[in-house]
Write an enzyme that holds these catalytic residues in place. Structure first.
Site, PDB file in Angstrom:
ATOM      1  N   HIS A 122      -4.651 133.585  62.554  1.00  0.00           N
ATOM      2  CA  HIS A 122      -5.183 133.546  61.189  1.00  0.00           C
ATOM      3  C   HIS A 122      -6.461 134.377  61.077  1.00  0.00           C
ATOM      4  CE1 HIS A 122      -2.295 130.787  59.686  1.00  0.00           C
ATOM      5  NE2 HIS A 122      -2.730 129.722  60.307  1.00  0.00           N
ATOM      6  N   SER A 157      -1.634 124.759  48.446  1.00  0.00           N
ATOM      7  CA  SER A 157      -0.983 124.487  49.720  1.00  0.00           C
ATOM      8  C   SER A 157      -2.020 124.012  50.755  1.00  0.00           C
ATOM      9  CB  SER A 157      -0.283 125.764  50.201  1.00  0.00           C
ATOM     10  OG  SER A 157       0.431 125.517  51.374  1.00  0.00           O
ATOM     11  N   LYS A 178      -1.670 129.169  55.278  1.00  0.00           N
ATOM     12  CA  LYS A 178      -0.847 128.704  54.149  1.00  0.00           C
ATOM     13  C   LYS A 178      -0.190 129.826  53.334  1.00  0.00           C
ATOM     14  CE  LYS A 178      -0.496 125.113  54.532  1.00  0.00           C
ATOM     15  NZ  LYS A 178       0.235 124.573  55.731  1.00  0.00           N
TER      16      LYS A 178
HETATM   17  P1  A3P Z   1       3.539 124.983  50.095  1.00  0.00           P
HETATM   18  O1  A3P Z   1       2.481 124.052  50.586  1.00  0.00           O
HETATM   19  O2  A3P Z   1       3.142 125.694  48.830  1.00  0.00           O
HETATM   20  O3  A3P Z   1       4.864 124.358  49.998  1.00  0.00           O
HETATM   21  P2  A3P Z   1       1.882 128.278  56.622  1.00  0.00           P
HETATM   22  O4  A3P Z   1       3.082 128.282  57.498  1.00  0.00           O
HETATM   23  O5  A3P Z   1       1.131 129.567  56.602  1.00  0.00           O
HETATM   24  O6  A3P Z   1       1.025 127.088  56.874  1.00  0.00           O
HETATM   25  O7  A3P Z   1       2.388 128.177  55.114  1.00  0.00           O
HETATM   26  C1  A3P Z   1       2.865 126.989  54.602  1.00  0.00           C
HETATM   27  C2  A3P Z   1       3.450 127.227  53.232  1.00  0.00           C
HETATM   28  O8  A3P Z   1       4.687 127.961  53.365  1.00  0.00           O
HETATM   29  C3  A3P Z   1       3.816 125.906  52.564  1.00  0.00           C
HETATM   30  O9  A3P Z   1       3.666 126.145  51.161  1.00  0.00           O
HETATM   31  C4  A3P Z   1       5.256 125.759  52.996  1.00  0.00           C
HETATM   32  O10 A3P Z   1       5.992 124.833  52.248  1.00  0.00           O
HETATM   33  C5  A3P Z   1       5.726 127.189  52.783  1.00  0.00           C
HETATM   34  N1  A3P Z   1       7.010 127.431  53.463  1.00  0.00           N
HETATM   35  C6  A3P Z   1       7.329 127.129  54.731  1.00  0.00           C
HETATM   36  N2  A3P Z   1       8.606 127.446  54.976  1.00  0.00           N
HETATM   37  C7  A3P Z   1       9.104 127.977  53.834  1.00  0.00           C
HETATM   38  C8  A3P Z   1      10.394 128.486  53.464  1.00  0.00           C
HETATM   39  N3  A3P Z   1      11.405 128.509  54.314  1.00  0.00           N
HETATM   40  N4  A3P Z   1      10.539 128.937  52.204  1.00  0.00           N
HETATM   41  C9  A3P Z   1       9.498 128.925  51.335  1.00  0.00           C
HETATM   42  N5  A3P Z   1       8.274 128.453  51.628  1.00  0.00           N
HETATM   43  C10 A3P Z   1       8.064 127.978  52.865  1.00  0.00           C
END
Ligand code: A3P
Length: 344
Positions: free
Chosen positions: A153, A182, A74
């Site tokens: 991860h 998140s 996340k």
């Molecule tokens: P949020 O839940 O705070 O929105 P991962 O890919 O490590 O699982 O991380 C997911 C987090 O990155 C989520 O955060 C997601 O919305 C955010 N995220 C994914 N794409 C993004 C983008 N293009 N810009 C900003 N945040 C992004």
């Protein structure tokens, strides 16, 4: 290809106490077997992982042409993967029109995250010839030809110990409060976790390092201490939110590329949250028909903001959490940005 000899896993899996296990299994309905701990930081895995699988991860083949993205969950992994893949592949936007995992990336530690029994239950039914289709192969073939793109991860100390000697690695950290919010949503969205409690209960699990692939702060401190390694590019989610083009340029240089300002602008646009959330190849849409996600609990690409934690933490929770983080960060110079005046 790095031809180092296979090394035995220097860690052991240790079961959690029965009481804790029962509580996890009850609160995370998608993890009915609960979690196991590893005797390194008490790192948590899905209870169905085996030491053989962890040893395979620890010995994942390496090649200097491969690029890895290593993050705690996340922290913007998916966002960074898309950026890295496009830069490494000379902005091949056409080639990027294919499901991210498993076509373009392998998810190294997927068996450490998902409960195998649940995966099998959720797998599509047997095909017409009677062969069971089985769960989707998110880990991919570790021996496919390089350049390989690997998401992990696992912290550096649980990945192949020669990783930084051989491959380029992009690491992303995020402030722990936004990570926690998140992750709370993620644990509710994915049926293989299916968290049933409220945010307060989730924070309690989080601060006890009883969530999947925790502890995250130790993960980030370890990488932070390696940040000057020439094969490591250390990024923060908050810097990407503040000024994506600067972070893109960092990665372009790190991967030995040279792009024009127009090319950087176009990539920043492609990666902008508003476009990203509608990009079916990255937002895990293909997993919905497989029943891996609840369809009424939001999306995988969720909000994409820094400071969303303010909508979730009460002042009391915040004070407790700050103390907990400060204790873990004692003696390090790692700090986190909690909010941004301006973010795109
Ligand atoms: P949020 O839940 O705070 O929105 P991962 O890919 O490590 O699982 O991380 C997911 C987090 O990155 C989520 O955060 C997601 O919305 C955010 N995220 C994914 N794409 C993004 C983008 N293009 N810009 C900003 N945040 C992004």
């Amino acid at each position: 290809m790095d031809s180092a000899k296979r090394v035995p896993l220097p860690f052991k899996i240790i079961p959690l106490e029965d009481e804790v296990q029962k509580k996890i299994a009850k609160d995370f309905a998608g993890n009915p077997n609960g979690l196991v701990s590893c005797n390194h930081w008490g790192f948590k895995f899905s209870a169905t992982v085996t030491e053989k699988e962890l040893e395979d991860m620890y010995n994942h083949p390496l090649d200097p042409r491969d690029v890895w993205v290593v993050t705690p969950p996340k922290c913007g992994t998916t966002w960074t993967q898309e950026m890295v893949w496009l830069i490494a592949n000379d902005l091949d936007y056409e080639g990027a029109k294919t499901p991210f995992i498993p076509d373009r990336w392998s998810f190294l530690d997927v068996t450490g995250v998902l409960d195998k029994d649940q995966m099998i239950k959720a797998a599509p039914p047997a095909s017409e010839d009677g062969a069971p289709e089985g769960p989707p192969d998110m880990a991919g073939d570790p021996n496919r030809p390089s350049p390989r793109f690997v998401k992990s991860h696992l912290p550096f100390s649980l990945n192949n110990p020669r990783l930084l000697d051989v491959c380029k690695v992009v690491y992303v950290a995020r402030n722990p409060k936004d990570l926690c919010v998140s992750f709370y949503h993620h644990m509710r969205l994915i049926r293989f976790h299916d968290f049933l409690g409220d945010f307060e209960l989730f924070v309690d699990y989080f601060m006890k390092d009883l969530t999947m692939e925790s502890p995250y702060i130790e993960h980030m401190i370890e990488a932070w201490n390696l940040r000057h390694h020439p094969n490591l590019c250390f990024l923060f989610y908050e810097d990407m939110k503040k000024d994506m083009k600067t972070e893109i340029r960092k990665v372009v240089k790190f991967l030995g590329k040279d792009f024009t300002d127009e090319q950087v602008d176009k990539l920043a646009e492609h990666l902008h949250f508003d476009n990203f959330k509608n990009n079916p190849w990255v937002n895990a849409e293909h997993l919905k028909p497989l029943g891996l996600m609840h369809t009424d609990r939001g999306n995988f690409i969720r909000k994409g903001k820094t400071g969303d934690w303010k909508n979730y933490f009460t002042p009391e929770m915040n004070e407790k959490f700050d103390k907990w983080v400060a204790e873990k960060l004692k003696g390090t110079d790692l700090t986190f940005v909690q909010e941004l005046e301006k973010q795109d």
